[in-house]
Design a protein around this motif. Structure first.
Motif, PDB file in Angstrom:
ATOM      1  N   UNK A  74       1.187  -1.342  -0.016  1.00  0.00           N
ATOM      2  CA  UNK A  74       0.012   0.337   0.072  1.00  0.00           C
ATOM      3  C   UNK A  74       0.966   0.853   0.133  1.00  0.00           C
ATOM      4  N   UNK A  75       1.649   1.435   0.934  1.00  0.00           N
ATOM      5  CA  UNK A  75       3.102   2.535   0.418  1.00  0.00           C
ATOM      6  C   UNK A  75       3.010   2.739  -0.540  1.00  0.00           C
ATOM      7  N   UNK A  76       4.047   1.510  -1.535  1.00  0.00           N
ATOM      8  CA  UNK A  76       4.784   2.150  -2.543  1.00  0.00           C
ATOM      9  C   UNK A  76       4.084   2.234  -3.466  1.00  0.00           C
ATOM     10  N   UNK A  77       2.515   1.641  -3.453  1.00  0.00           N
ATOM     11  CA  UNK A  77       1.622   2.257  -4.328  1.00  0.00           C
ATOM     12  C   UNK A  77       1.309   3.676  -4.140  1.00  0.00           C
ATOM     13  N   UNK A  78       1.130   3.959  -3.131  1.00  0.00           N
ATOM     14  CA  UNK A  78       0.584   5.301  -2.861  1.00  0.00           C
ATOM     15  C   UNK A  78       1.990   6.476  -3.286  1.00  0.00           C
ATOM     16  N   UNK A  79       3.359   6.367  -2.664  1.00  0.00           N
ATOM     17  CA  UNK A  79       4.366   6.194  -3.527  1.00  0.00           C
ATOM     18  C   UNK A  79       4.606   6.949  -4.662  1.00  0.00           C
ATOM     19  N   UNK A  80       4.286   5.403  -5.942  1.00  0.00           N
ATOM     20  CA  UNK A  80       4.554   5.233  -7.101  1.00  0.00           C
ATOM     21  C   UNK A  80       2.900   6.685  -8.059  1.00  0.00           C
ATOM     22  N   UNK A  81       2.230   7.141  -7.454  1.00  0.00           N
ATOM     23  CA  UNK A  81       0.778   8.096  -7.409  1.00  0.00           C
ATOM     24  C   UNK A  81       2.072   8.904  -7.471  1.00  0.00           C
ATOM     25  N   UNK A  82       1.813   9.543  -6.381  1.00  0.00           N
ATOM     26  CA  UNK A  82       2.793  10.377  -6.460  1.00  0.00           C
ATOM     27  C   UNK A  82       3.873  10.836  -6.985  1.00  0.00           C
ATOM     28  N   UNK A 138       4.196   9.887 -10.501  1.00  0.00           N
ATOM     29  CA  UNK A 138       2.936   9.747 -11.284  1.00  0.00           C
ATOM     30  C   UNK A 138       1.982  11.148 -11.721  1.00  0.00           C
ATOM     31  N   UNK A 139       1.921  11.599 -10.312  1.00  0.00           N
ATOM     32  CA  UNK A 139       1.227  12.976 -10.080  1.00  0.00           C
ATOM     33  C   UNK A 139       0.662  14.483 -11.229  1.00  0.00           C
ATOM     34  N   UNK A 140       2.116  14.246 -12.070  1.00  0.00           N
ATOM     35  CA  UNK A 140       1.543  15.959 -12.623  1.00  0.00           C
ATOM     36  C   UNK A 140       1.643  15.105 -13.846  1.00  0.00           C
ATOM     37  N   UNK A 141       1.416  13.258 -14.305  1.00  0.00           N
ATOM     38  CA  UNK A 141       0.886  13.343 -15.443  1.00  0.00           C
ATOM     39  C   UNK A 141      -0.729  12.341 -15.699  1.00  0.00           C
ATOM     40  N   UNK A 142      -1.224  12.670 -14.008  1.00  0.00           N
ATOM     41  CA  UNK A 142      -2.773  12.810 -13.990  1.00  0.00           C
ATOM     42  C   UNK A 142      -3.991  13.937 -14.920  1.00  0.00           C
ATOM     43  N   UNK A 191      -1.989   9.072   4.487  1.00  0.00           N
ATOM     44  CA  UNK A 191      -0.620   8.818   3.005  1.00  0.00           C
ATOM     45  C   UNK A 191      -1.171   8.633   2.180  1.00  0.00           C
ATOM     46  N   UNK A 192      -2.253   8.136   1.806  1.00  0.00           N
ATOM     47  CA  UNK A 192      -3.479   8.413   0.692  1.00  0.00           C
ATOM     48  C   UNK A 192      -4.351   9.530   0.483  1.00  0.00           C
ATOM     49  N   UNK A 193      -4.766  10.431   1.819  1.00  0.00           N
ATOM     50  CA  UNK A 193      -5.966  11.359   1.315  1.00  0.00           C
ATOM     51  C   UNK A 193      -5.101  13.111   0.882  1.00  0.00           C
ATOM     52  N   UNK A 194      -3.620  12.909   1.157  1.00  0.00           N
ATOM     53  CA  UNK A 194      -2.798  14.318   1.120  1.00  0.00           C
ATOM     54  C   UNK A 194      -2.155  13.996  -0.677  1.00  0.00           C
ATOM     55  N   UNK A 195      -2.084  13.116  -1.145  1.00  0.00           N
ATOM     56  CA  UNK A 195      -1.720  13.277  -2.467  1.00  0.00           C
ATOM     57  C   UNK A 195      -3.341  12.683  -3.304  1.00  0.00           C
ATOM     58  N   UNK A 196      -4.000  11.861  -2.438  1.00  0.00           N
ATOM     59  CA  UNK A 196      -5.572  12.152  -3.300  1.00  0.00           C
ATOM     60  C   UNK A 196      -6.708  14.149  -3.559  1.00  0.00           C
ATOM     61  N   UNK A 197      -5.970  14.519  -2.462  1.00  0.00           N
ATOM     62  CA  UNK A 197      -6.032  15.993  -2.650  1.00  0.00           C
ATOM     63  C   UNK A 197      -5.520  17.052  -3.588  1.00  0.00           C
ATOM     64  N   UNK A 198      -3.944  16.236  -3.621  1.00  0.00           N
ATOM     65  CA  UNK A 198      -2.851  17.119  -4.678  1.00  0.00           C
ATOM     66  C   UNK A 198      -3.310  16.847  -5.604  1.00  0.00           C
ATOM     67  N   UNK A 225      -3.382  23.297  -2.896  1.00  0.00           N
ATOM     68  CA  UNK A 225      -1.935  23.981  -2.815  1.00  0.00           C
ATOM     69  C   UNK A 225      -1.145  21.900  -1.980  1.00  0.00           C
ATOM     70  N   UNK A 226       0.010  21.683  -1.464  1.00  0.00           N
ATOM     71  CA  UNK A 226       0.601  20.749  -0.799  1.00  0.00           C
ATOM     72  C   UNK A 226       0.672  21.597   0.674  1.00  0.00           C
TER      73      UNK A 226
END
Length: 272
Positions: free
Chosen positions: A113-121, A123-127, A178-185, A191-192
């Motif tokens: 789960x932790x690694x998944x969230x880090x990968x999402x972060x 890739x965030x600029x491409x989403x 760990x999921x809410x912060x990337x989801x909001x960003x 804003x971070x």
């Protein structure tokens, strides 16, 4: 000796958790499991007790950092309370499902789960953000440099995402940040710094609800919790103050690093 270690652990977890909006559970839970397995000083710590004890401590980390962020007017209360409509029930269900884990499976899935969230972060600029809606809730934030940031979200989508966040928070004892912060960003272009501050408010509220479930199940080591709380309280303040001094990109990079390190360690522990 063990209580001195817990005070130090609480401060470190509170500082890191408040700095990047995680609440500190990703530090406390694996640390308790590691100490229980590697030291005779710590006994009776299984995944359920580690998660339950962590959530009690996160209540105080969340409150401490939220009060600090409030003084700087960085917390988006309206958005936070809307998200809590989803994260509150989700955290209760997650806490209930947690009882099905043993140590190996818990460590493995938590690490993944932790690694998944880090990968999402990464890739965030491409989403593509999901904030382009005239019928959504629009918010603005003016930072200390005078720059105005605009972001928005659909309440229904926000509540559904927050439900998933609350579920994983109650399941893993991490408060859900760990999921809410990337989801909001990523999805709503928060804003971070605002995402971190608002996440800590949600973490505070969700940790209260999920803790009730763990208390009912008897999953709290109260002596360890009492030792962790003082450090977590001051760590929460220290992390919030440090967050305000860092650039937004630095906060995101720190979040990525913490998630990768903890995730890799947990996967290794789970496979062993």
């Amino acid at each position: 000796m063990e209580y001195i270690l817990l005070i130090i652990l609480g401060f470190f977890a509170g500082t890191i958790g408040s700095l990047v909006g995680l609440g500190g559970g990703i530090i406390i839970v694996p640390a308790l499991l590691f100490l229980s397995a590697g030291s005779s000083l710590f006994t009776g710590i299984n995944p359920q007790v580690a998660v339950g004890t962590s959530l009690i401590v996160i209540i105080f980390t969340g409150l401490s950092s939220t009060l600090t962020y409030m003084k700087k007017k960085m917390t988006d209360y309206k958005s936070g309370l809307i998200f809590f409509i989803g994260s509150g029930p989700g955290s209760i269900i997650g806490a209930y499902v947690n009882k099905e884990f043993n140590l190996a499976s818990f460590s493995l899935w938590f690490g993944i789960f932790m690694i998944f969230v880090s990968i999402v972060l990464f890739l965030k600029d491409k989403i593509k953000p999901l904030n382009q809606s005239s019928s959504g809730i629009a918010r603005t934030y003016t930072d200390e440099k005078g720059q105005v940031h605009t972001y928005s979200f659909q309440p229904v989508i926000g509540i559904l995402i927050a439900f998933a966040v609350g579920f994983f928070g109650g399941l893993f004892g991490i408060g859900g940040g760990s999921l809410m912060v990337p989801a909001m960003i990523i999805f709503f272009v928060f804003p971070p710094h605002v995402a971190v501050a608002t996440s800590m408010l949600i973490i505070f509220l969700s940790s209260i609800t999920s803790s009730v479930t763990h208390i009912i199940f008897g999953n709290i080591n109260w002596l360890y919790a009492l030792a962790l709380i003082p450090g977590a309280w001051y760590g929460g303040k220290a992390g919030a103050l440090l967050n305000m001094r860092l650039e937004s990109k630095t906060v995101v990079n720190l979040l990525r690093l913490v998630l990768i390190l903890v995730g890799a360690r947990l996967i290794y522990q789970g496979l062993l």
